[in-house]
Design a protein around this motif. Structure first.
Motif, PDB file in Angstrom:
ATOM      1  N   PRO A  35       0.829  -1.205   0.000  1.00 41.81           N
ATOM      2  CA  PRO A  35       0.000   0.000   0.000  1.00 41.81           C
ATOM      3  C   PRO A  35       0.869   1.263   0.000  1.00 41.81           C
ATOM      4  N   GLY A  36       0.519   2.206  -0.844  1.00 45.62           N
ATOM      5  CA  GLY A  36       1.302   3.438  -0.977  1.00 45.62           C
ATOM      6  C   GLY A  36       2.328   3.393  -2.085  1.00 45.62           C
ATOM      7  N   MET A  37       2.592   2.230  -2.653  1.00 50.21           N
ATOM      8  CA  MET A  37       3.537   2.095  -3.765  1.00 50.21           C
ATOM      9  C   MET A  37       2.920   2.656  -5.045  1.00 50.21           C
ATOM     10  N   THR A  38       3.723   3.365  -5.828  1.00 51.35           N
ATOM     11  CA  THR A  38       3.262   3.871  -7.125  1.00 51.35           C
ATOM     12  C   THR A  38       4.263   3.488  -8.205  1.00 51.35           C
ATOM     13  N   LEU A  39       3.740   3.177  -9.379  1.00 50.29           N
ATOM     14  CA  LEU A  39       4.564   2.803 -10.524  1.00 50.29           C
ATOM     15  C   LEU A  39       4.081   3.572 -11.742  1.00 50.29           C
ATOM     16  N   GLY A  40       5.016   4.041 -12.547  1.00 51.28           N
ATOM     17  CA  GLY A  40       4.692   4.721 -13.788  1.00 51.28           C
ATOM     18  C   GLY A  40       5.294   3.972 -14.961  1.00 51.28           C
ATOM     19  N   TYR A  41       4.508   3.778 -16.010  1.00 49.53           N
ATOM     20  CA  TYR A  41       4.974   3.073 -17.200  1.00 49.53           C
ATOM     21  C   TYR A  41       4.662   3.902 -18.441  1.00 49.53           C
ATOM     22  N   GLU A  42       5.478   3.729 -19.456  1.00 51.02           N
ATOM     23  CA  GLU A  42       5.201   4.259 -20.784  1.00 51.02           C
ATOM     24  C   GLU A  42       5.125   3.089 -21.759  1.00 51.02           C
ATOM     25  N   GLN A  43       4.113   3.129 -22.593  1.00 53.50           N
ATOM     26  CA  GLN A  43       3.941   2.069 -23.584  1.00 53.50           C
ATOM     27  C   GLN A  43       3.817   2.685 -24.969  1.00 53.50           C
ATOM     28  N   THR A  44       4.488   2.073 -25.929  1.00 51.56           N
ATOM     29  CA  THR A  44       4.368   2.485 -27.324  1.00 51.56           C
ATOM     30  C   THR A  44       3.897   1.290 -28.137  1.00 51.56           C
ATOM     31  N   THR A  45       2.851   1.490 -28.919  1.00 51.47           N
ATOM     32  CA  THR A  45       2.314   0.437 -29.766  1.00 51.47           C
ATOM     33  C   THR A  45       2.299   0.912 -31.211  1.00 51.47           C
ATOM     34  N   LYS A  46       2.934   0.159 -32.096  1.00 52.83           N
ATOM     35  CA  LYS A  46       2.891   0.428 -33.529  1.00 52.83           C
ATOM     36  C   LYS A  46       2.060  -0.675 -34.177  1.00 52.83           C
ATOM     37  N   ARG A  47       0.981  -0.257 -34.869  1.00 46.16           N
ATOM     38  CA  ARG A  47       0.026  -1.229 -35.390  1.00 46.16           C
ATOM     39  C   ARG A  47      -0.320  -0.922 -36.839  1.00 46.16           C
ATOM     40  N   THR A  48      -0.328  -1.958 -37.660  1.00 46.84           N
ATOM     41  CA  THR A  48      -0.848  -1.872 -39.020  1.00 46.84           C
ATOM     42  C   THR A  48      -1.988  -2.870 -39.153  1.00 46.84           C
ATOM     43  N   TRP A  49      -2.997  -2.551 -39.987  1.00 44.42           N
ATOM     44  CA  TRP A  49      -4.128  -3.445 -40.109  1.00 44.42           C
ATOM     45  C   TRP A  49      -4.736  -3.363 -41.507  1.00 44.42           C
ATOM     46  N   LYS A  50      -5.504  -4.426 -41.816  1.00 44.68           N
ATOM     47  CA  LYS A  50      -6.214  -4.496 -43.083  1.00 44.68           C
ATOM     48  C   LYS A  50      -7.467  -5.340 -42.862  1.00 44.68           C
ATOM     49  N   ALA A  51      -8.613  -4.837 -43.322  1.00 46.09           N
ATOM     50  CA  ALA A  51      -9.866  -5.580 -43.270  1.00 46.09           C
ATOM     51  C   ALA A  51     -10.227  -6.004 -44.682  1.00 46.09           C
ATOM     52  N   VAL A  52     -10.449  -7.330 -44.872  1.00 44.37           N
ATOM     53  CA  VAL A  52     -10.658  -7.883 -46.208  1.00 44.37           C
ATOM     54  C   VAL A  52     -11.950  -8.690 -46.219  1.00 44.37           C
ATOM     55  N   ALA A  53     -12.794  -8.433 -47.210  1.00 45.81           N
ATOM     56  CA  ALA A  53     -13.994  -9.244 -47.454  1.00 45.81           C
ATOM     57  C   ALA A  53     -13.865  -9.843 -48.849  1.00 45.81           C
ATOM     58  N   GLY A  54     -13.674 -11.164 -48.910  1.00 45.70           N
ATOM     59  CA  GLY A  54     -13.420 -11.802 -50.203  1.00 45.70           C
ATOM     60  C   GLY A  54     -12.124 -11.293 -50.785  1.00 45.70           C
ATOM     61  N   ASP A  55     -12.193 -10.712 -51.986  1.00 47.57           N
ATOM     62  CA  ASP A  55     -11.006 -10.151 -52.630  1.00 47.57           C
ATOM     63  C   ASP A  55     -10.926  -8.639 -52.465  1.00 47.57           C
ATOM     64  N   SER A  56     -11.853  -8.065 -51.709  1.00 49.09           N
ATOM     65  CA  SER A  56     -11.906  -6.612 -51.576  1.00 49.09           C
ATOM     66  C   SER A  56     -11.333  -6.149 -50.245  1.00 49.09           C
ATOM     67  N   VAL A  57     -10.514  -5.102 -50.299  1.00 48.07           N
ATOM     68  CA  VAL A  57      -9.983  -4.485 -49.087  1.00 48.07           C
ATOM     69  C   VAL A  57     -10.981  -3.430 -48.621  1.00 48.07           C
ATOM     70  N   MET A  58     -11.563  -3.648 -47.432  1.00 49.90           N
ATOM     71  CA  MET A  58     -12.562  -2.738 -46.893  1.00 49.90           C
ATOM     72  C   MET A  58     -11.906  -1.521 -46.236  1.00 49.90           C
ATOM     73  N   GLU A  59     -10.804  -1.787 -45.567  1.00 49.95           N
ATOM     74  CA  GLU A  59     -10.130  -0.716 -44.823  1.00 49.95           C
ATOM     75  C   GLU A  59      -8.708  -1.156 -44.525  1.00 49.95           C
ATOM     76  N   GLU A  60      -7.791  -0.211 -44.469  1.00 46.35           N
ATOM     77  CA  GLU A  60      -6.425  -0.505 -44.046  1.00 46.35           C
ATOM     78  C   GLU A  60      -5.795   0.764 -43.504  1.00 46.35           C
ATOM     79  N   GLY A  61      -4.756   0.583 -42.703  1.00 44.81           N
ATOM     80  CA  GLY A  61      -4.111   1.749 -42.123  1.00 44.81           C
ATOM     81  C   GLY A  61      -3.031   1.373 -41.139  1.00 44.81           C
ATOM     82  N   HIS A  62      -2.458   2.365 -40.522  1.00 45.44           N
ATOM     83  CA  HIS A  62      -1.443   2.158 -39.493  1.00 45.44           C
ATOM     84  C   HIS A  62      -1.568   3.281 -38.476  1.00 45.44           C
ATOM     85  N   ARG A  63      -1.152   2.993 -37.263  1.00 44.99           N
ATOM     86  CA  ARG A  63      -1.265   3.986 -36.208  1.00 44.99           C
ATOM     87  C   ARG A  63      -0.246   3.679 -35.119  1.00 44.99           C
TER      88      ARG A  63
END
Length: 281
Positions: A35-63
């Motif tokens: 009790p009373g302990m504190t912790l600080g963290y930093e997180q970095t996430t690099k993500r790329t994605w693609k949504a596909v229905a059949g042969d069609s790309v519905m959405e794609e991106g990176h963030r």
């Protein structure tokens, strides 16, 4: 005299060899929240994605997401379960609401209460009242499958263990499993750490939930292959650094006015989670 010197040399060599190999260090993996302990963290996430229905790309991106987490230990029960107040802030860029060609910086804050056992098992998480049920269910499955539960006793480098979870899907039952291995002991950021490597898979059901437009229902499940490494400061009982690589295949059904569309969401994520502050009471 030469014989005596040779005996002494052999004896000293044997002692040195034993001290380096036969007396291998053993450690205990346990969280040591107070009790009373504190912790600080930093997180970095690099993500790329693609949504596909059949042969069609519905959405794609990176963030790229930047996350700041502050955890405060507010209570410790008699059986060692720590109650943490977690304040998490996400920062990322997104197309502007008024001008989609411009990027806006977006911040999102979430405060939760997390209950953690000394072996790392999360016994409960209390979310904000406005958190949707589908997201909460997804996170609970993630905590059950993706968080390590440390084995009891003292361990040496080379020790490994596997966690298995049975996952019930609408049409079948599958097993998700992750294997952890204490690869070595090392110094990281000034702490004596156990270097824990892990590899496995998660299978997380996606509960039916409304799309943003409110007219469609989305459901399915995620299959996630994960590899990574964690640096755990065993004297202090805290995580110092983690790196994850995720390969996700999200199987989805979208139901709109009685019509069903099946599609696949594929994404890759690189995640780094680093301790930046640690204060004991």
């Amino acid at each position: 005299m030469k014989t005596l010197a040779a005996i002494i040399t052999i004896a000293l060599t044997a002692v040195l060899i034993f001290s380096c190999t036969g007396g291998e260090k053993k450690i205990s993996l346990r969280f040591k929240y107070e009790p009373g302990m504190t912790l600080g963290y930093e997180q970095t996430t690099k993500r790329t994605w693609k949504a596909v229905a059949g042969d069609s790309v519905m959405e794609e991106g990176h963030r790229t997401y930047s996350v700041e987490l502050r955890a405060s230990v507010i209570d410790l029960s008699k059986d060692g379960i720590a109650e943490l107040l977690d304040s998490t802030t996400w920062t990322y860029t997104a197309p502007g609401k008024e001008d989609s060609t411009a990027l806006d910086t977006v911040e999102s804050l979430q405060v939760t209460r997390t209950f953690v056992k000394p072996n790392g098992r999360i016994s409960d998480v209390i979310y904000p009242s406005d958190k949707d049920v589908s997201s909460i269910t997804w996170l609970k499955n993630y905590y059950e499958q993706g968080m390590p539960v440390f084995p009891p006793g003292e361990l040496s480098p080379g020790y490994s263990w596997t966690q298995t979870t049975r996952v019930l899907l609408p049409d079948e039952t599958m097993n998700a499993l992750t294997t952890y291995k204490v690869k070595s002991l090392a110094r990281e950021a000034g702490y004596d750490c156990a270097v824990i490597e892990f590899t496995g898979n998660m299978i997380i059901p996606v509960e039916p939930g409304k799309e943003k437009d409110g007219d469609c229902i989305r459901r399915g499940h995620d299959q996630i292959d994960v590899t990574g490494v964690s640096y755990f400061a065993y004297k202090e009982g805290i995580v110092v650094l983690e790196r994850h690589n995720w390969e996700l295949a999200g199987h989805r059904e979208k139901v709109c006015k009685g019509e069903t569309t099946e599609y696949l969401v594929m994404s890759q994520s690189q995640i780094e989670f680093r301790l930046v502050s640690f204060l004991k009471p």
